[in-house]
Design an enzyme around this catalytic site. Structure first.
Site: not given
Length: 418
Positions: A133, A210, A213, A236, A376
């Site tokens: 991202h 990261d 997700q 999220k 993104c």
């Protein structure tokens, strides 16, 4: 009704999400397939936010009156919940930010201002991947430009996996930090964490993950990951917008400098110099996102009550079904892994020569909410030679019927554009 093994009781779960009953476009019930962008919020989270503002609203930490003490207890209680959710060794390793982007920028700036042995400078290298991202690309580009450090990255294979064939050449003795996504936000690829971290540890590099997700969809155990930093965001994972998390190893947080200066992050201040509070407050300058943290705590309670293993099993079943059904659509090309193995509940695709924005607009007219664009993650689109994709992303309340609605909608798109 399609029955799949491993599904949650979505009929019961969906009753917790008021927005899923909304009707749009002449009475069509919304089919929400944009969960990688943001998830919907259950009543339990909405109620927690309302209760905070109606009964406990005050600033935290410094007040001695009842409301301030209640607000502080709720805010710090949310930190305890997040720490337990990710199996953090200490609650003091959980830093609240406004989103994952701020969390990743925090790490990049800490390393840019750090003293040895952590300092990033022109003698060192930064490693990322082509599937990141933008929030895990731009901060490292800025750090590289500021310090002269060399920025390197892993490429992507034709089937949407990281190309680790040259891992020893990418991660070298000069590498200071390796930062990569656990799950791709555009392709759904689940990356081989152990392989990357093992190589980083061999050369003494720090690792930042990261997990934006990943945290909403699977068990996230920071001790098992063995990374040094883990970033994710609340909106999220059924929580509010405006709240993110950075987890970092205690000894690193003690040694590294703060990113922002201001109230609450200090120990003492004079006109000549200042000393800093211990972590996590050292990295939480100013009035924090109090209500948002309370909402995130409620979201953690909600997800925990269902069970992250159960959520992961549900999404795997939905994703496996969705891959199968989408591959039945003529001219449809999945960007990324074309099986449900080692992939999350996010599917990006192109549909012949029809522009993704047109696909998304026609689907919207049928009540189907998807995401269109480069998500993104523009380098991924450049890698596959496409301007954009249509992205459908699923969550704990997604159903096989919604997958069927998407496939039917795509057939309508094909007929519409001839």
């Amino acid at each position: 009704m399609t029955q799949l093994p491993g599904l949650l009781d979505t009929e019961a779960i969906r009753k917790d999400f008021p927005i899923l009953d909304r009707q749009i476009h002449d009475g069509r019930k919304v089919v929400y397939l944009d969960n990688a962008a943001t998830s919907q919020k259950p009543r339990q989270v909405l109620d927690a936010l309302n209760a905070y503002y109606e009964r406990h609203n005050a600033n935290v930490h410094r007040g001695v009156h009842v409301l301030a003490e209640e607000a502080t207890a709720l805010y710090e209680g949310a930190r305890d919940k997040v720490a337990a959710f990710i199996n953090a060794p200490s609650r003091d390793e959980v830093i609240f930010t406004k989103n994952a982007s701020e969390s990743l920028n925090l790490v990049a700036n800490m390393l840019g201002w750090a003293e040895e042995p952590y300092r990033v400078d022109r003698e060192t290298e930064i490693v990322i991947t082509e599937m990141e991202h933008h929030s895990n690309i731009v901060p490292w580009q800025l750090l590289s430009q500021r310090t002269g450090a060399k920025l390197k990255w892993f490429g992507i294979t034709d089937d949407g996996r990281l190309d680790l064939s040259n891992i020893d050449e990418i991660i070298t003795e000069q590498t200071k930090i390796v930062s990569f996504t656990l799950v791709s936000n555009i392709m759904g690829t689940i990356n081989p964490v152990e392989t990357i971290i093992r190589r980083a540890q061999e050369v003494g590099a720090l690792v930042c993950i990261d997990a934006s997700q990943a945290a909403p969809h699977m068990v996230l155990d920071v001790q098992a990951l063995q990374a040094d930093f883990v970033a994710f965001t609340g909106h999220k994972m059924c929580g509010p917008t405006g709240i993110g998390v950075l987890w970092g190893r205690q000894e690193l947080l003690e040694d590294l400098p703060p990113f922002l200066g201001g109230g609450e992050m200090i120990e003492t201040v004079s006109m000549h110099s200042s000393t800093y509070a211990p972590a996590p407050h050292k990295f939480e300058a100013g009035t924090p996102p109090i209500a948002q943290a309370v909402g995130l705590g409620a979201a953690v309670d909600y997800l925990t009550s269902i069970g992250m293993d159960n959520i992961a099993a549900h999404e795997h079943a939905i994703t496996e079904y969705a891959v199968k059904r989408l591959l039945e659509v003529p001219d449809l090309r999945i960007i990324g892994p074309s099986t449900a193995e080692d992939r999350g509940a996010t599917l990006s695709f192109t549909l012949g020569d029809i522009h993704p924005h047109d696909v998304g607009q026609v689907l919207d007219e049928q009540g189907i909410a998807v995401r269109v664009g480069h998500h993104c993650a523009r380098p991924v689109c450049l890698r596959f030679g496409i301007p954009a994709t249509t992205r459908a992303s699923f969550y704990l309340y997604s159903t096989p019927a919604e997958v069927d609605a998407l496939v039917e909608g795509l057939e309508h798109v094909r007929n519409f554009f001839g």
